[in-house]
Scaffold this motif. Sequence first.
Motif, PDB file in Angstrom:
ATOM      1  N   VAL A   1       0.872  -1.174   0.000  1.00 26.48           N
ATOM      2  CA  VAL A   1       0.000   0.000   0.000  1.00 26.48           C
ATOM      3  C   VAL A   1       0.904   1.218   0.000  1.00 26.48           C
ATOM      4  CG1 VAL A   1      -1.937  -1.127   1.174  1.00 26.48           C
ATOM      5  CG2 VAL A   1      -0.196   0.062   2.532  1.00 26.48           C
ATOM      6  N   GLN A   2       0.359   2.349  -0.412  1.00 27.81           N
ATOM      7  CA  GLN A   2       1.202   3.538  -0.574  1.00 27.81           C
ATOM      8  C   GLN A   2       1.126   4.517   0.576  1.00 27.81           C
ATOM      9  OE1 GLN A   2      -0.974   4.081  -4.256  1.00 27.81           O
ATOM     10  NE2 GLN A   2       0.961   4.194  -5.397  1.00 27.81           N
ATOM     11  N   ALA A   3       0.070   4.418   1.389  1.00 30.32           N
ATOM     12  CA  ALA A   3      -0.098   5.382   2.476  1.00 30.32           C
ATOM     13  C   ALA A   3      -0.842   4.750   3.645  1.00 30.32           C
ATOM     14  CB  ALA A   3      -0.858   6.606   1.973  1.00 30.32           C
ATOM     15  N   VAL A   4      -0.596   5.300   4.822  1.00 29.81           N
ATOM     16  CA  VAL A   4      -1.258   4.864   6.055  1.00 29.81           C
ATOM     17  C   VAL A   4      -1.282   6.046   7.016  1.00 29.81           C
ATOM     18  CG1 VAL A   4      -0.939   3.501   8.173  1.00 29.81           C
ATOM     19  CG2 VAL A   4      -0.713   2.387   5.970  1.00 29.81           C
ATOM     20  N   ILE A   5      -2.357   6.178   7.769  1.00 31.66           N
ATOM     21  CA  ILE A   5      -2.338   7.052   8.944  1.00 31.66           C
ATOM     22  C   ILE A   5      -2.465   6.119  10.136  1.00 31.66           C
ATOM     23  CG2 ILE A   5      -3.423   8.894  10.258  1.00 31.66           C
ATOM     24  CD1 ILE A   5      -4.421  10.148   7.760  1.00 31.66           C
ATOM     25  N   GLY A   6      -1.338   5.832  10.772  1.00 32.69           N
ATOM     26  CA  GLY A   6      -1.336   4.939  11.923  1.00 32.69           C
ATOM     27  C   GLY A   6      -0.979   5.688  13.189  1.00 32.69           C
ATOM     28  N   THR A   7      -1.180   5.052  14.343  1.00 34.39           N
ATOM     29  CA  THR A   7      -0.722   5.671  15.584  1.00 34.39           C
ATOM     30  C   THR A   7       0.804   5.742  15.521  1.00 34.39           C
ATOM     31  OG1 THR A   7      -0.638   3.529  16.712  1.00 34.39           O
ATOM     32  CG2 THR A   7      -2.676   4.819  16.919  1.00 34.39           C
ATOM     33  N   ILE A   8       1.347   6.809  16.072  1.00 31.15           N
ATOM     34  CA  ILE A   8       2.795   7.007  15.986  1.00 31.15           C
ATOM     35  C   ILE A   8       3.543   5.825  16.578  1.00 31.15           C
ATOM     36  CG2 ILE A   8       4.720   8.434  16.774  1.00 31.15           C
ATOM     37  CD1 ILE A   8       2.921  10.854  16.557  1.00 31.15           C
ATOM     38  N   ALA A   9       3.057   5.313  17.715  1.00 33.73           N
ATOM     39  CA  ALA A   9       3.742   4.203  18.379  1.00 33.73           C
ATOM     40  C   ALA A   9       3.902   3.002  17.455  1.00 33.73           C
ATOM     41  CB  ALA A   9       2.982   3.803  19.642  1.00 33.73           C
ATOM     42  N   SER A  10       2.871   2.723  16.676  1.00 31.82           N
ATOM     43  CA  SER A  10       2.921   1.556  15.785  1.00 31.82           C
ATOM     44  C   SER A  10       3.850   1.778  14.598  1.00 31.82           C
ATOM     45  CB  SER A  10       1.512   1.210  15.283  1.00 31.82           C
ATOM     46  OG  SER A  10       1.041   2.191  14.373  1.00 31.82           O
ATOM     47  N   LEU A  11       4.119   3.046  14.280  1.00 28.28           N
ATOM     48  CA  LEU A  11       4.916   3.371  13.099  1.00 28.28           C
ATOM     49  C   LEU A  11       6.406   3.545  13.397  1.00 28.28           C
ATOM     50  CD1 LEU A  11       2.508   6.002  11.477  1.00 28.28           C
ATOM     51  CD2 LEU A  11       2.993   3.715  10.590  1.00 28.28           C
ATOM     52  N   VAL A  12       6.748   3.658  14.678  1.00 26.28           N
ATOM     53  CA  VAL A  12       8.135   3.963  15.052  1.00 26.28           C
ATOM     54  C   VAL A  12       9.164   3.024  14.413  1.00 26.28           C
ATOM     55  CG1 VAL A  12       9.757   3.984  16.990  1.00 26.28           C
ATOM     56  CG2 VAL A  12       7.617   5.250  17.141  1.00 26.28           C
ATOM     57  N   PRO A  13       8.963   1.692  14.435  1.00 22.80           N
ATOM     58  CA  PRO A  13       9.971   0.819  13.807  1.00 22.80           C
ATOM     59  C   PRO A  13      10.213   1.145  12.335  1.00 22.80           C
ATOM     60  CG  PRO A  13       8.501  -0.472  15.184  1.00 22.80           C
ATOM     61  CD  PRO A  13       7.911   0.895  15.100  1.00 22.80           C
ATOM     62  N   ASN A  14       9.129   1.395  11.591  1.00 20.75           N
ATOM     63  CA  ASN A  14       9.280   1.737  10.176  1.00 20.75           C
ATOM     64  C   ASN A  14       9.920   3.106   9.987  1.00 20.75           C
ATOM     65  OD1 ASN A  14       8.315  -0.601   8.956  1.00 20.75           O
ATOM     66  ND2 ASN A  14       6.194   0.094   8.943  1.00 20.75           N
TER      67      ASN A  14
END
Length: 322
Positions: free
Chosen positions: A199-212
């Motif tokens: 997928v090209q985009a996501v709005i996720g919670t910051i905590a879940s995105l930190v590793p990426n």
Amino acid sequence: MRGLLGIVSAAAVAALLSPLVAVAQAYPVRPVRVIIVFPPGGSNDVTARIVFARMNEIVGQNFILENRGGAAGTIGADIVAKSPNDGYTLMIQSATHMANAHLYKSLPYDTLGDFIGVTTLARQVGMLVVHPSLPVKTTKEFIALAKKRPGDVVYGSAGNGSYVHLTMALLASMTGTQMTHVPYKGGGPVNIAIASGEVQAVIGTIASLVPNLKANRVRPLGVTSDKRTTQFPDVPAIAEAVPGYEFTAWIACFVPKGTSRAIVDKLNADLKKALDQPDVAKALSAQTLDPMHTTPEQFAARLKSDYEKYAKVVKISGAKID
């Protein structure tokens, strides 16, 4: 005579209230069950473990954490709704509680009527990120591309009606853009999808995105709070490009309806003491969560406004869960 009646009335009221005050002062006299309505490892679970570890010390009583996940938190919520209203069963739930009221055709409890909100504990902020292959570096460029190529931009979510879905649905509605939604079964799978370019985009919670984010597998464009966050001050708020956009969530503590106000106030005050501890604030911040305390009245007002907000956003998204 009138003065005497006043004294008598005041004494009568004091006599009626004194047992409640005594209960609150003594509470809790035994361990308290804290039901986290999501599985271990998520933001609700992490927040509860950070806050209630300190509550054990402040109150001098054990708060026993119990994960009862399933059906987006509705299974655990049902248990709490049907528990005694004596202050010995608490619920840790997120803003998903408000979304569920509009996503499910029917629930075994009244979302607003069967619970009392004690206080919010932490604020969750989302972040719009894109795969590096997408030729955009700002929210404005992302919106322009989506308008230029209706339906071509594919965004992922953690499932129909999830925070990750609704945040993007609101952005699309406010900007008049058309994007293709691909729901996944949870935050883990969608984060794998955005990292791989599925997928090209996501709005996720910051905590879940930190590793990426740390691995530079995604490009950050904007945060969903009305202002920039302290953890990522260089990432603009989406509202800087889309005035009026704001979509933050919360994690909070609830008790069953009918719980005495004295116990609610005691819990609220003790939770404030816990959230005010520097080490608690630091631990939450490390998880990209902001400590968030409210009075019961402030939280009740937020619940009402969020209930109405989620009704509108769920309608916009078209999400439903049978």
